[in-house]
Design a protein around this motif. Structure first.
Motif, mmCIF file in Angstrom:
data_model
loop_
_atom_site.group_PDB
_atom_site.id
_atom_site.type_symbol
_atom_site.label_atom_id
_atom_site.label_comp_id
_atom_site.label_asym_id
_atom_site.label_seq_id
_atom_site.Cartn_x
_atom_site.Cartn_y
_atom_site.Cartn_z
ATOM 1 N N ILE A 54 -6.842 3.340 -5.025
ATOM 2 C CA ILE A 54 -8.087 3.021 -4.340
ATOM 3 C C ILE A 54 -8.770 4.267 -3.793
ATOM 4 C CG2 ILE A 54 -7.442 0.667 -3.768
ATOM 5 C CD1 ILE A 54 -6.621 1.683 -0.997
ATOM 6 N N TYR A 55 -8.055 5.374 -3.770
ATOM 7 C CA TYR A 55 -8.654 6.628 -3.305
ATOM 8 C C TYR A 55 -7.848 7.783 -3.881
ATOM 9 C CZ TYR A 55 -10.308 10.367 -0.226
ATOM 10 O OH TYR A 55 -10.837 11.538 0.265
ATOM 11 N N TRP A 70 -4.064 3.254 -13.688
ATOM 12 C CA TRP A 70 -3.329 2.079 -13.247
ATOM 13 C C TRP A 70 -1.842 2.334 -13.387
ATOM 14 C CZ3 TRP A 70 -0.331 0.844 -17.320
ATOM 15 C CH2 TRP A 70 -0.844 0.983 -18.609
ATOM 16 N N ILE A 84 -2.528 3.898 -3.303
ATOM 17 C CA ILE A 84 -2.394 2.903 -4.360
ATOM 18 C C ILE A 84 -2.133 1.540 -3.728
ATOM 19 C CG2 ILE A 84 -1.114 2.226 -6.435
ATOM 20 C CD1 ILE A 84 -0.164 5.162 -6.577
ATOM 21 N N THR A 85 -2.858 0.537 -4.169
ATOM 22 C CA THR A 85 -2.564 -0.839 -3.757
ATOM 23 C C THR A 85 -1.839 -1.535 -4.909
ATOM 24 O OG1 THR A 85 -4.731 -1.599 -4.536
ATOM 25 C CG2 THR A 85 -4.537 -0.983 -2.223
ATOM 26 N N LEU A 101 -3.481 -0.281 -8.600
ATOM 27 C CA LEU A 101 -4.596 0.618 -8.892
ATOM 28 C C LEU A 101 -4.758 1.613 -7.750
ATOM 29 C CD1 LEU A 101 -7.261 -2.045 -9.960
ATOM 30 C CD2 LEU A 101 -6.008 -0.533 -11.520
ATOM 31 N N LYS A 154 -3.747 10.482 -2.742
ATOM 32 C CA LYS A 154 -3.836 9.233 -3.486
ATOM 33 C C LYS A 154 -3.296 8.071 -2.653
ATOM 34 C CE LYS A 154 -2.593 9.153 -7.790
ATOM 35 N NZ LYS A 154 -1.740 9.155 -8.993
ATOM 36 N N VAL A 203 0.866 -1.179 0.000
ATOM 37 C CA VAL A 203 0.000 0.000 0.000
ATOM 38 C C VAL A 203 0.900 1.225 0.000
ATOM 39 C CG1 VAL A 203 -1.802 1.299 1.183
ATOM 40 C CG2 VAL A 203 -1.828 -1.200 1.249
#
Length: 378
Positions: free
Chosen positions: A355-356, A368, A328-329, A353, A326, A289
């Motif tokens: 996620i927030y 992505w 990202i996972t 992607l 932002k 993360v």
């Protein structure tokens, strides 16, 4: 006990994550392979520490030659990021929401619509990094990135209804040094201080609606460098428990003054937490993360503005439309050959992607990203 050691880093991570960015200039992509290289040093040093402990306990059964570690480490990394559609805060916007229809329409021009709108943006960076261990504790490194950005546009300017611009070349070269601190046989810290040199171009030009007959200055997001000397300190923690290895990183990019075009890119603060499952020697899945903090641009490049009440022909030319949040996972695989000719090598693959995203907009939002890193130890 391990969770207690992780708590301060987790607190820093979640504290700093609430200001990350949308689309950054591609120069900030060139921060990929160094993390893998430093992480590899931690894992290798931890293995050496275990070997040293075993040798001290039973020197007759452990050849001394096994205590000598590899000193030279190189990596080649690639990252690809796609941006599509826009956000203003957390609200999704279409390109038609951002595009101004033009002077012949009934739509009024505002600070949030523009005659030129980048639609799909691809950013790629290939980076070569080399690190040399002066001792078990101290290392020096250097990295050279090659950056490319391709941006598709739509426009209400006659003759430029749609067009594509590409910028590419060497980015900002980084040099630095790191200090490895073993906490015990399973936990360690790595402190790194890098200096980014302004070798990437900030004078990239292309054919835009500004002038149909000659190339003109491109916006911040298509420049290959920051134009400033930037400090890049980082702290990395890595631990191991059973079949799980885990870690946390905090990386900063601190700008020093303004460049020759009278602006300074925003400071960048990156933090991530990750874990890897090491059940199998040759393939190891991972999860990460990542959060990034990026400040607004300070100053302005007057060559990308226009006269009149609305000086910004596109959102990416407005310094205030940078910054936001932002998360990202990323899911990854580490591939190794633990016993063959490539036993000192690994290939790291990741795809992620957001996620927030909460962006100071209207601003292009990320769709992505994917990356690959090949690391070799000598």
């Amino acid at each position: 006990m391990k969770l207690i050691k992780l708590c301060p880093l987790l607190c820093v991570y979640f504290t700093m994550s609430f200001n990350a960015f949308g689309q950054s200039p591609p120069v900030d992509l060139a921060d990929l392979s160094l993390g893998d290289l430093l992480n590899a040093k931690i894992i290798r040093s931890q293995s050496n520490q275990i070997t040293q402990d075993n040798f001290n306990k039973d020197p007759l059964n452990r050849p001394k030659a096994h205590l000598v570690s590899d000193r030279l480490h190189v990596s080649l990394s690639y990252i690809d990021v796609k941006f599509d559609t826009y956000k203003d805060g957390t609200k999704d916007l279409s390109t038609s929401d951002v595009l101004w229809s033009g002077p012949g329409s009934l739509e009024a021009r505002t600070d949030e619509n523009f005659p030129v709108v980048p639609t799909i943006i691809y950013q790629q960076a290939v980076q070569f990094t080399a690190s040399y261990d002066i001792s078990e504790r101290y290392s020096i490194h250097a990295s050279i990135p090659y950056i490319r950005q391709e941006t598709e546009h739509i426009s209400s300017v006659p003759g430029f209804s749609d067009f594509t611009i590409v910028s590419q070349g060497i980015g900002d070269i980084e040099i630095g040094a790191s200090w490895f601190v073993p906490l015990n046989s399973s936990n360690s810290m790595l402190f790194n201080l890098g200096l980014s040199l302004p070798t990437g171009s900030i004078d990239e030009k292309g054919r835009t609606p500004r002038d149909a007959n000659r190339d003109t200055q491109l916006p911040y997001t298509m420049q290959l460098g920051s134009g400033t000397y930037d400090l890049r300190p980082s702290i990395t923690y890595t631990g191991k428990s059973g079949l799980w290895r885990y870690g946390a990183n905090l990386n900063l990019t601190l700008r020093t003054g303004k460049n020759s075009r009278n602006y300074s890119l925003g400071n960048v603060y990156q933090a991530d937490i990750w874990t890897r499952y090491e059940r199998c020697d040759w393939i190891q899945p991972s999860f990460r993360v990542n959060a990034i903090v990026w400040d607004r641009i300070s100053g302005q490049d007057d060559e990308i503005t226009t006269a009149g009440p609305y000086p910004y022909p596109a959102a990416v030319t407005n310094p205030d439309y940078f910054g936001g949040t932002k998360f990202i996972t990323q899911f990854g695989l580490r591939l190794k050959d633990p016993k063959g000719l490539l036993k000192n090598t690994f290939l790291e693959l990741e795809a992620g992607l957001p996620i927030y995203q909460r962006l100071n907009g209207p601003q292009p939002s990320e769709n992505w990203r994917m990356s690959a890193s090949f690391v070799l130890n000598f």
